[in-house]
Motif scaffolding. Structure first.
Motif, PDB file in Angstrom:
ATOM      1  N   ASP A  19      -0.867  12.074 -20.098  1.00  0.00           N
ATOM      2  CA  ASP A  19      -0.111  12.986 -19.261  1.00  0.00           C
ATOM      3  C   ASP A  19      -1.078  14.118 -18.640  1.00  0.00           C
ATOM      4  OD1 ASP A  19      -0.599  14.618 -21.256  1.00  0.00           O
ATOM      5  OD2 ASP A  19       1.034  15.174 -21.549  1.00  0.00           O
ATOM      6  N   SER A  20      -1.757  14.145 -19.429  1.00  0.00           N
ATOM      7  CA  SER A  20      -2.661  15.945 -18.329  1.00  0.00           C
ATOM      8  C   SER A  20      -4.229  16.075 -19.363  1.00  0.00           C
ATOM      9  CB  SER A  20      -2.535  16.996 -17.929  1.00  0.00           C
ATOM     10  OG  SER A  20      -2.535  17.750 -18.123  1.00  0.00           O
ATOM     11  N   THR A  21      -5.438  16.242 -18.513  1.00  0.00           N
ATOM     12  CA  THR A  21      -6.200  16.259 -20.229  1.00  0.00           C
ATOM     13  C   THR A  21      -5.968  17.748 -20.151  1.00  0.00           C
ATOM     14  OG1 THR A  21      -7.763  16.389 -18.376  1.00  0.00           O
ATOM     15  CG2 THR A  21      -7.909  14.165 -19.463  1.00  0.00           C
ATOM     16  N   ASN A  22      -5.974  18.764 -19.201  1.00  0.00           N
ATOM     17  CA  ASN A  22      -5.604  19.725 -19.767  1.00  0.00           C
ATOM     18  C   ASN A  22      -4.494  20.672 -21.236  1.00  0.00           C
ATOM     19  OD1 ASN A  22      -7.437  20.988 -17.654  1.00  0.00           O
ATOM     20  ND2 ASN A  22      -6.197  22.803 -17.081  1.00  0.00           N
ATOM     21  N   ALA A  23      -3.145  19.743 -20.904  1.00  0.00           N
ATOM     22  CA  ALA A  23      -2.567  19.927 -22.248  1.00  0.00           C
ATOM     23  C   ALA A  23      -2.844  19.025 -23.208  1.00  0.00           C
ATOM     24  CB  ALA A  23      -1.032  18.477 -21.353  1.00  0.00           C
ATOM     25  N   THR A  43      -6.947   8.074 -16.454  1.00  0.00           N
ATOM     26  CA  THR A  43      -6.051   8.441 -15.647  1.00  0.00           C
ATOM     27  C   THR A  43      -5.019   9.277 -16.030  1.00  0.00           C
ATOM     28  OG1 THR A  43      -3.929   7.261 -13.997  1.00  0.00           O
ATOM     29  CG2 THR A  43      -4.689   6.486 -16.113  1.00  0.00           C
ATOM     30  N   GLN A  44      -3.973   9.952 -15.299  1.00  0.00           N
ATOM     31  CA  GLN A  44      -3.747  11.217 -15.385  1.00  0.00           C
ATOM     32  C   GLN A  44      -2.137  10.924 -15.194  1.00  0.00           C
ATOM     33  OE1 GLN A  44      -5.557  15.370 -16.582  1.00  0.00           O
ATOM     34  NE2 GLN A  44      -5.578  14.385 -14.105  1.00  0.00           N
ATOM     35  N   SER A  45      -0.776  10.414 -15.836  1.00  0.00           N
ATOM     36  CA  SER A  45       0.148  10.098 -15.563  1.00  0.00           C
ATOM     37  C   SER A  45       0.746  12.009 -14.565  1.00  0.00           C
ATOM     38  CB  SER A  45       1.006   9.366 -16.545  1.00  0.00           C
ATOM     39  OG  SER A  45       1.036  10.645 -17.867  1.00  0.00           O
ATOM     40  N   GLY A  47      -0.902  14.734 -13.499  1.00  0.00           N
ATOM     41  CA  GLY A  47      -1.939  15.564 -13.371  1.00  0.00           C
ATOM     42  C   GLY A  47      -1.533  16.400 -13.016  1.00  0.00           C
ATOM     43  N   ARG A  48      -2.349  18.221 -13.916  1.00  0.00           N
ATOM     44  CA  ARG A  48      -1.819  19.340 -13.160  1.00  0.00           C
ATOM     45  C   ARG A  48      -2.755  20.196 -11.435  1.00  0.00           C
ATOM     46  NH1 ARG A  48       0.263  20.935 -18.660  1.00  0.00           N
ATOM     47  NH2 ARG A  48      -1.408  22.434 -19.277  1.00  0.00           N
ATOM     48  N   GLY A  49      -2.207  20.620 -10.862  1.00  0.00           N
ATOM     49  CA  GLY A  49      -3.177  21.281 -10.350  1.00  0.00           C
ATOM     50  C   GLY A  49      -2.205  22.910 -10.090  1.00  0.00           C
ATOM     51  N   ARG A  50      -3.177  23.808  -9.434  1.00  0.00           N
ATOM     52  CA  ARG A  50      -3.066  24.771  -9.081  1.00  0.00           C
ATOM     53  C   ARG A  50      -1.493  25.107  -8.760  1.00  0.00           C
ATOM     54  NH1 ARG A  50      -6.027  28.236  -5.828  1.00  0.00           N
ATOM     55  NH2 ARG A  50      -5.440  30.121  -6.937  1.00  0.00           N
ATOM     56  N   LEU A  51      -1.212  26.268  -8.664  1.00  0.00           N
ATOM     57  CA  LEU A  51       0.117  26.870  -8.081  1.00  0.00           C
ATOM     58  C   LEU A  51       1.405  25.847  -8.601  1.00  0.00           C
ATOM     59  CD1 LEU A  51      -1.449  28.327  -5.035  1.00  0.00           C
ATOM     60  CD2 LEU A  51      -1.067  29.174  -6.871  1.00  0.00           C
ATOM     61  N   SER A  54       0.708  19.151  -8.549  1.00  0.00           N
ATOM     62  CA  SER A  54       0.245  18.203  -9.213  1.00  0.00           C
ATOM     63  C   SER A  54      -1.576  17.705  -8.718  1.00  0.00           C
ATOM     64  CB  SER A  54       1.570  16.449  -8.797  1.00  0.00           C
ATOM     65  OG  SER A  54       1.876  16.374  -7.756  1.00  0.00           O
ATOM     66  N   TRP A  55      -1.648  16.771  -8.999  1.00  0.00           N
ATOM     67  CA  TRP A  55      -3.208  15.994  -9.215  1.00  0.00           C
ATOM     68  C   TRP A  55      -3.167  14.883  -9.045  1.00  0.00           C
ATOM     69  CZ3 TRP A  55      -6.946  18.844  -6.824  1.00  0.00           C
ATOM     70  CH2 TRP A  55      -7.974  17.393  -6.717  1.00  0.00           C
ATOM     71  N   HIS A  56      -2.923  14.317  -7.997  1.00  0.00           N
ATOM     72  CA  HIS A  56      -3.177  13.077  -7.996  1.00  0.00           C
ATOM     73  C   HIS A  56      -4.085  12.038  -9.369  1.00  0.00           C
ATOM     74  CE1 HIS A  56      -1.776   8.673  -6.523  1.00  0.00           C
ATOM     75  NE2 HIS A  56      -2.878   8.313  -5.512  1.00  0.00           N
ATOM     76  N   ARG A 113     -13.607  18.831   3.707  1.00  0.00           N
ATOM     77  CA  ARG A 113     -12.718  17.844   3.043  1.00  0.00           C
ATOM     78  C   ARG A 113     -12.465  18.444   1.801  1.00  0.00           C
ATOM     79  NH1 ARG A 113      -9.916  13.138   5.126  1.00  0.00           N
ATOM     80  NH2 ARG A 113      -9.740  13.260   7.756  1.00  0.00           N
ATOM     81  N   LYS A 114     -11.076  18.724   0.642  1.00  0.00           N
ATOM     82  CA  LYS A 114     -11.180  19.149  -0.728  1.00  0.00           C
ATOM     83  C   LYS A 114     -11.410  17.783  -1.465  1.00  0.00           C
ATOM     84  CE  LYS A 114      -8.274  21.070  -4.548  1.00  0.00           C
ATOM     85  NZ  LYS A 114      -7.341  21.134  -4.581  1.00  0.00           N
ATOM     86  N   VAL A 115     -12.467  17.308  -2.714  1.00  0.00           N
ATOM     87  CA  VAL A 115     -13.660  16.642  -3.256  1.00  0.00           C
ATOM     88  C   VAL A 115     -12.725  16.867  -4.839  1.00  0.00           C
ATOM     89  CG1 VAL A 115     -14.594  15.212  -1.167  1.00  0.00           C
ATOM     90  CG2 VAL A 115     -15.566  17.104  -3.551  1.00  0.00           C
ATOM     91  N   ALA A 116     -12.346  18.287  -4.872  1.00  0.00           N
ATOM     92  CA  ALA A 116     -12.768  18.240  -6.268  1.00  0.00           C
ATOM     93  C   ALA A 116     -11.939  19.662  -6.544  1.00  0.00           C
ATOM     94  CB  ALA A 116     -13.932  18.495  -7.258  1.00  0.00           C
ATOM     95  N   GLY A 117     -11.057  20.208  -7.614  1.00  0.00           N
ATOM     96  CA  GLY A 117     -10.540  20.932  -7.707  1.00  0.00           C
ATOM     97  C   GLY A 117     -10.502  21.463  -9.585  1.00  0.00           C
ATOM     98  N   ILE A 118     -10.125  22.983  -9.611  1.00  0.00           N
ATOM     99  CA  ILE A 118     -10.440  23.866 -11.282  1.00  0.00           C
ATOM    100  C   ILE A 118      -9.658  23.976 -11.188  1.00  0.00           C
ATOM    101  CG2 ILE A 118     -11.905  24.509 -12.637  1.00  0.00           C
ATOM    102  CD1 ILE A 118     -14.030  24.584 -10.666  1.00  0.00           C
ATOM    103  N   GLY A 135     -10.060  22.451 -16.777  1.00  0.00           N
ATOM    104  CA  GLY A 135      -9.509  21.521 -16.568  1.00  0.00           C
ATOM    105  C   GLY A 135     -10.652  20.939 -15.268  1.00  0.00           C
ATOM    106  N   ILE A 136     -10.786  20.137 -14.384  1.00  0.00           N
ATOM    107  CA  ILE A 136     -11.330  19.841 -13.353  1.00  0.00           C
ATOM    108  C   ILE A 136     -11.167  18.128 -12.935  1.00  0.00           C
ATOM    109  CG2 ILE A 136     -13.989  19.022 -12.192  1.00  0.00           C
ATOM    110  CD1 ILE A 136     -15.102  21.059 -14.918  1.00  0.00           C
ATOM    111  N   GLY A 137     -10.829  18.213 -11.543  1.00  0.00           N
ATOM    112  CA  GLY A 137     -10.262  16.778 -11.227  1.00  0.00           C
ATOM    113  C   GLY A 137     -11.577  16.699  -9.907  1.00  0.00           C
TER     114      GLY A 137
HETATM  115  C1  BTN Z   1      -6.198  22.567  -8.259  1.00  0.00           C
HETATM  116  O1  BTN Z   1      -5.086  22.296  -7.923  1.00  0.00           O
HETATM  117  O2  BTN Z   1      -7.409  22.421  -6.958  1.00  0.00           O
HETATM  118  C2  BTN Z   1      -6.829  22.873  -9.597  1.00  0.00           C
HETATM  119  C3  BTN Z   1      -6.398  20.955 -10.356  1.00  0.00           C
HETATM  120  C4  BTN Z   1      -7.558  21.072 -11.294  1.00  0.00           C
HETATM  121  C5  BTN Z   1      -7.182  19.042 -11.357  1.00  0.00           C
HETATM  122  C6  BTN Z   1      -8.057  18.759 -13.049  1.00  0.00           C
HETATM  123  S1  BTN Z   1      -7.670  17.121 -13.233  1.00  0.00           S
HETATM  124  C7  BTN Z   1      -8.043  17.198 -14.861  1.00  0.00           C
HETATM  125  C8  BTN Z   1      -7.567  18.617 -15.269  1.00  0.00           C
HETATM  126  N1  BTN Z   1      -5.973  18.241 -15.872  1.00  0.00           N
HETATM  127  C9  BTN Z   1      -4.851  18.198 -15.393  1.00  0.00           C
HETATM  128  O3  BTN Z   1      -4.261  18.192 -15.389  1.00  0.00           O
HETATM  129  N2  BTN Z   1      -5.551  18.968 -14.172  1.00  0.00           N
HETATM  130  C10 BTN Z   1      -7.069  19.223 -14.220  1.00  0.00           C
END
Ligand code: BTN
Length: 255
Positions: A19-23, A43-45, A47-51, A54-56, A113-118, A135-137
């Motif tokens: 589901d999410s590597t952070n989880a 792959t993550q079903s 994936g979580r982003g900031r705020l 979701s993280w595709h 353009r955004k290529v990565a998020g933490i 967590g890094i995507g």
């Molecule tokens: C952002 O919103 O910019 C942060 C995105 C972080 C995504 C990564 S992907 C690996 C890890 N697992 C998650 O669910 N989120 C982070």
């Protein structure tokens, strides 16, 4: 004393899908997984982003991983760990592409353009230092048709900037080495030089910014860069200074 002084990237726990590597990292940290463990998913079903975003996370093209860290630094320095991770991404990506840039707090941009998020989460512990889940995507080799339409004009990939597909394993190894080196540096010498390096990559330096606060307020003004605590400052049109602790930044007069 840590084995070989290595902090980040051992052992590796690999998932074809999660589901999410952070989880996963958070769950395993609670069960006692050691600091340095990295959770990588194809792959993550969910994936979580900031705020709360979701993280595709399509299979076969991106990097999605989370580290459990127990850095030997003071609690007040913990927020700087994610800035240091942004610097680690820049160092690793400079092996492929020139001029990676960072948008506060730690979006990695290539050609605007955004290529990565933490996504950094902390797990407070009683009587001992907090654990950090980092967590890094990264959009490495995604094709344009794999990016959700509403994000297509803002998201980029390393492949697009580099010109051909990258070996994701090699990139991951290089990032983990750089995170490791920067955490060692922070533990020994503090964050002053790391924040200097962050400023050298600051995408918003001298630019007009729009800050959407977590309370839903919008602030426009000129970026004043980050201070010694890693917080961003903005001077609005009336000359008032704003300290950005959280929320979302857009470069330009959007919002
Ligand atoms: C952002 O919103 O910019 C942060 C995105 C972080 C995504 C990564 S992907 C690996 C890890 N697992 C998650 O669910 N989120 C982070």
């Amino acid at each position: 004393m840590k084995k070989n002084n290595r902090i980040a990237g051992h052992p590796v726990r690999y998932f074809q899908e999660t589901d999410s590597t952070n989880a996963r990292a958070r769950e395993e940290a609670r069960k006692g997984a050691e600091s340095g463990t990295v959770f990588v998913a194809e792959t993550q079903s969910k994936g979580r982003g900031r705020l709360g975003r979701s993280w595709h996370s399509p299979a076969g093209s991106g990097l999605y991983f989370s580290l459990i860290l127990s850095p030997g630094i003071s609690t007040t320095d913990l927020p700087k760990i994610s800035l240091a991770t942004g610097v680690a991404l820049c160092r690793a990506i400079r092996g492929y592409v020139e001029n990676p840039a960072l948008k506060w707090p730690n979006d990695l941009l290539l050609e605007g353009r955004k290529v990565a998020g933490i996504l950094t989460e902390t797990i407070p512990r009683q009587d001992t230092a907090s654990l950090v889940i980092m967590g890094i995507g990264i959009n490495v080799n995604q094709c344009e048709h794999n990016v959700p339409a509403e994000l297509a004009d803002r998201l980029g990939t390393i492949q697009a900037a580099y010109g051909s597909p990258l070996a994701r394993g090699k990139l991951l190894e290089s990032i983990l080495n750089q995170i490791d080196a920067l955490l060692n540096q922070a533990e020994r010498y503090g964050f002053t030089d790391i924040l200097k390096e962050w400023r050298n990559h600051d995408a918003s330096r001298g630019k007009y910014l729009t800050w959407l606060t977590t309370e839903g307020e919008t602030v426009h003004g000129l970026s004043q860069g980050i201070d010694e605590e890693g917080l961003l400052w903005i001077r609005d049109n009336r000359g008032k200074m704003h300290e950005v602790i959280s929320g979302d930044i857009t470069i330009g007069k959007a919002g």
